[in-house]
Design a protein around this motif. Structure first.
Motif, PDB file in Angstrom:
ATOM      1  N   GLY A 107       0.839  -1.188   0.000  1.00 31.93           N
ATOM      2  CA  GLY A 107       0.000   0.000   0.000  1.00 31.93           C
ATOM      3  C   GLY A 107       0.877   1.241   0.000  1.00 31.93           C
ATOM      4  N   PRO A 108       0.311   2.414   0.262  1.00 29.57           N
ATOM      5  CA  PRO A 108      -1.076   2.671   0.668  1.00 29.57           C
ATOM      6  C   PRO A 108      -2.056   2.598  -0.504  1.00 29.57           C
ATOM      7  N   GLY A 109      -3.319   2.877  -0.195  1.00 33.49           N
ATOM      8  CA  GLY A 109      -4.352   2.801  -1.223  1.00 33.49           C
ATOM      9  C   GLY A 109      -4.579   1.368  -1.654  1.00 33.49           C
ATOM     10  N   LEU A 110      -4.992   1.175  -2.885  1.00 29.63           N
ATOM     11  CA  LEU A 110      -5.150  -0.176  -3.412  1.00 29.63           C
ATOM     12  C   LEU A 110      -3.804  -0.864  -3.562  1.00 29.63           C
ATOM     13  N   GLY A 111      -2.746  -0.068  -3.753  1.00 26.30           N
ATOM     14  CA  GLY A 111      -1.387  -0.604  -3.779  1.00 26.30           C
ATOM     15  C   GLY A 111      -1.215  -1.677  -4.828  1.00 26.30           C
ATOM     16  N   GLY A 112      -0.646  -2.822  -4.398  1.00 23.44           N
ATOM     17  CA  GLY A 112      -0.432  -3.943  -5.307  1.00 23.44           C
ATOM     18  C   GLY A 112      -0.746  -5.237  -4.595  1.00 23.44           C
ATOM     19  N   ILE A 113      -0.587  -6.344  -5.301  1.00 25.10           N
ATOM     20  CA  ILE A 113      -0.948  -7.640  -4.717  1.00 25.10           C
ATOM     21  C   ILE A 113       0.266  -8.394  -4.197  1.00 25.10           C
ATOM     22  N   GLN A 114       1.451  -7.800  -4.298  1.00 22.52           N
ATOM     23  CA  GLN A 114       2.665  -8.453  -3.820  1.00 22.52           C
ATOM     24  C   GLN A 114       2.787  -8.318  -2.297  1.00 22.52           C
ATOM     25  N   PRO A 115       3.651  -9.149  -1.680  1.00 18.40           N
ATOM     26  CA  PRO A 115       3.746  -9.173  -0.213  1.00 18.40           C
ATOM     27  C   PRO A 115       4.299  -7.877   0.376  1.00 18.40           C
ATOM     28  N   ALA A 116       3.854  -7.588   1.592  1.00 23.82           N
ATOM     29  CA  ALA A 116       4.313  -6.405   2.324  1.00 23.82           C
ATOM     30  C   ALA A 116       4.125  -6.651   3.814  1.00 23.82           C
ATOM     31  N   GLN A 117       4.688  -5.752   4.619  1.00 20.13           N
ATOM     32  CA  GLN A 117       4.522  -5.784   6.074  1.00 20.13           C
ATOM     33  C   GLN A 117       4.134  -4.405   6.598  1.00 20.13           C
ATOM     34  N   SER A 118       3.502  -3.634   5.745  1.00 15.86           N
ATOM     35  CA  SER A 118       3.215  -2.236   6.081  1.00 15.86           C
ATOM     36  C   SER A 118       1.930  -2.045   6.867  1.00 15.86           C
ATOM     37  N   ASP A 119       1.325  -3.137   7.345  1.00 13.87           N
ATOM     38  CA  ASP A 119       0.140  -3.030   8.204  1.00 13.87           C
ATOM     39  C   ASP A 119       0.489  -3.279   9.676  1.00 13.87           C
ATOM     40  N   TYR A 120       1.761  -3.246  10.005  1.00 18.57           N
ATOM     41  CA  TYR A 120       2.200  -3.522  11.378  1.00 18.57           C
ATOM     42  C   TYR A 120       1.586  -2.539  12.370  1.00 18.57           C
ATOM     43  N   PHE A 121       1.668  -1.245  12.065  1.00 13.57           N
ATOM     44  CA  PHE A 121       1.081  -0.249  12.964  1.00 13.57           C
ATOM     45  C   PHE A 121      -0.405  -0.515  13.169  1.00 13.57           C
ATOM     46  N   GLN A 122      -1.100  -0.729  12.066  1.00 16.60           N
ATOM     47  CA  GLN A 122      -2.548  -0.948  12.130  1.00 16.60           C
ATOM     48  C   GLN A 122      -2.893  -2.130  13.029  1.00 16.60           C
ATOM     49  N   ALA A 123      -2.118  -3.201  12.921  1.00 19.46           N
ATOM     50  CA  ALA A 123      -2.409  -4.423  13.679  1.00 19.46           C
ATOM     51  C   ALA A 123      -2.047  -4.292  15.147  1.00 19.46           C
ATOM     52  N   THR A 124      -0.893  -3.706  15.430  1.00 18.75           N
ATOM     53  CA  THR A 124      -0.378  -3.734  16.803  1.00 18.75           C
ATOM     54  C   THR A 124      -0.793  -2.535  17.645  1.00 18.75           C
ATOM     55  N   LYS A 125      -1.139  -1.448  17.007  1.00 17.69           N
ATOM     56  CA  LYS A 125      -1.484  -0.237  17.754  1.00 17.69           C
ATOM     57  C   LYS A 125      -2.994  -0.026  17.848  1.00 17.69           C
ATOM     58  N   GLY A 126      -3.756  -0.900  17.208  1.00 21.58           N
ATOM     59  CA  GLY A 126      -5.207  -0.729  17.187  1.00 21.58           C
ATOM     60  C   GLY A 126      -5.605   0.104  15.991  1.00 21.58           C
ATOM     61  N   GLY A 127      -6.054  -0.525  14.916  1.00 23.43           N
ATOM     62  CA  GLY A 127      -6.346   0.202  13.681  1.00 23.43           C
ATOM     63  C   GLY A 127      -7.652   0.965  13.726  1.00 23.43           C
ATOM     64  N   GLY A 128      -8.545   0.572  14.633  1.00 25.69           N
ATOM     65  CA  GLY A 128      -9.810   1.273  14.781  1.00 25.69           C
ATOM     66  C   GLY A 128      -9.735   2.305  15.888  1.00 25.69           C
TER      67      GLY A 128
END
Length: 353
Positions: A107-128
Motif C-alpha cells: 500500500g497505501p491505497g489499493l497498492g499492489g498484490i505483492q507481499p508487504a509488512q506495512s500493516d504492522y502499525f494498524q495491527a499492533t497499535k489498534g487500527g480502529g
C-alpha cells in the motif's frame, strides 16, 4: 504424516480443526484461497460459510456469530482489513473472541498484490478507534501458521479478545509440507456463560454490547481491558533467539522476512561476522524483555531491523532496547522482497564500515 499445502489452505484447515464453525469474508488477493477453502470445508463439519456483500458486512457477521458463542473467523488483505476496522473496534469493545487473518499486500491505497509488512502499525497499535489491542502473531512458515491457528481460538476464548494473524502474500501462496493436528471436539469446549444464546430473562438476560453511556462504566471497561493486556503480555509473549549469545550484530525481523534474515545470519557467520537473529513471534504483545536482555549483552554493538515497509516495527525495537544500542533499518517496499545477500551487503557496507 505431513501434507504439502498452500499457506492459505493450511491456515483454513487449521482453523477448522481448531474449532472454527463460522466464516464470513469477501474476496481480495492474495488471501482468496482461505474463503474458497472454507466455502466447502465448513459445511463438512456442520459449520457455516458466508460470502458477504462487503468487508464491512463480513466483520459485523463475525461480531454476531461470536456474540452467540460460535468460534468465528474472517480473512482479508490490507485494504479489506482497513474496511473492517470499525467492526474490529466494536468486537474489542464488546469483549468478543474471534480470529482475523490479514495476508498483507503493498500500500497505501489499493497498492499492489505483492507481499508487504506495512500493516504492522494498524495491527499492533489498534487500527480502529478507542483504546484496545488484539493478540497479534507474525508467523514465519506455513507450519507455524498451522500451529498458531490451531490454538488461536482457545486464546481468543480465554481472554475474550480478537486474535490477528499478520501474514503476507508470500506466506499465503507458498507451498510447504505441514503436520496437521487432530480435530478438536467442540462439544467438549468450555461453555460461554456470557454468550447471547437466548438464555436468561429479565435481569439475568445476556447482553452483548460495546456502548457505555455512563463515563465511569466505560472507564472501568478500559481499565479492565488493559489489565487483561498486561496478563496476556506476561503469559503469551513469544519470540525466537538465534545465535545471539556472542553476536555483535543482531538482525531482527518477523514473518517471512525473518527466514531471509536467518539465512543472512548464516552467511555473515561464514564470513567471520558474528551475527544473530531475534525474531518476535507475538507482535502484540511485543517481546520487550527479550530485546532488552539482548541489548544489554556487552558483545552486541547494534541492531539491524529488516521489514517489507518503510520502517514500522523498528519503533518497537528502539523502545524495547531503551535506545541502548544503535538500530539501523533495511527495508524493501512496493511488493519488492529483499534477499539474504541484500541484508548481508547492507550489514557489511553500511554497518561494518
Amino acid at each position: 504424516m505431513k501434507k504439502l499445502m498452500k499457506g492459505n489452505e493450511a491456515i483454513a484447515e487449521a482453523a477448522v480443526r481448531g474449532g472454527c464453525r463460522f466464516f464470513a469474508g469477501y474476496p481480495i488477493t492474495p488471501q482468496n484461497e482461505i474463503p474458497e477453502y472454507m466455502s466447502w470445508r465448513l459445511f463438512e463439519v456442520g459449520g457455516q460459510f458466508v460470502q458477504s456483500e462487503s468487508e464491512v458486512a463480513a466483520i459485523n457477521m463475525v461480531y454476531g456469530a461470536a456474540a452467540a458463542g460460535t468460534r468465528a473467523m474472517t480473512s482479508s488483505s490490507s485494504p479489506g482489513i482497513s474496511l473492517k476496522q470499525e467492526g474490529i473496534s466494536y468486537i474489542a469493545g464488546a469483549e468478543l473472541p474471534c480470529v482475523i487473518i490479514n495476508m498483507v499486500r503493498g500500500g497505501p491505497g489499493l497498492g499492489g498484490i505483492q507481499p508487504a509488512q506495512s500493516d504492522y502499525f494498524q495491527a499492533t497499535k489498534g487500527g480502529g478507534h478507542g483504546d484496545y489491542h488484539m493478540l497479534v502473531y507474525g508467523p514465519n512458515s506455513v507450519q507455524e501458521c498451522v500451529d498458531i491457528l490451531y490454538n488461536a481460538f482457545d486464546k481468543a476464548d480465554e481472554y475474550r479478545i480478537p486474535v490477528m494473524i499478520l501474514g503476507d502474500g508470500m506466506l499465503g501462496q507458498i507451498m510447504e509440507a505441514v503436520e496437521l493436528p487432530e480435530m478438536k471436539d467442540i462439544e467438549k469446549l468450555p461453555k460461554k456463560d456470557w454468550a447471547a444464546t437466548g438464555s436468561g430473562v429479565g435481569e439475568n438476560r445476556r447482553i452483548v454490547n460495546s456502548l457505555y453511556i455512563e463515563p465511569d462504566a466505560l472507564e472501568e471497561l478500559n481499565h479492565r481491558q488493559f489489565e487483561k493486556y498486561d496478563l496476556i503480555a506476561s503469559r503469551e509473549t513469544r519470540y525466537e533467539e538465534y545465535l545471539c549469545d556472542d553476536a555483535e550484530i543482531v538482525l531482527t525481523a518477523y514473518g517471512t522476512v525473518a527466514r531471509i534474515a536467518k539465512s543472512a545470519v548464516n552467511i555473515l557467520r561464514e564470513q567471520g561476522i558474528k551475527a544473530g537473529l531475534l525474531r518476535p513471534v507475538t507482535l502484540y504483545p511485543f517481546p520487550n524483555e527479550a530485546f532488552l536482555k539482548v541489548a544489554n549483552n556487552p558483545t552486541v554493538q547494534r541492531f539491524v531491523c529488516s521489514e517489507l515497509s518503510m520502517g514500522q516495527m523498528i519503533e518497537d525495537v528502539k523502545l524495547a532496547i531503551e535506545c541502548k544500542k544503535p538500530v539501523d533499518f533495511f527495508g524493501r517496499t512496493g511488493g519488492n522482497v529483499m534477499t539474504p545477500e541484500d541484508i548481508v551487503e547492507f550489514v557489511k557496507g553500511e554497518v561494518k564500515k
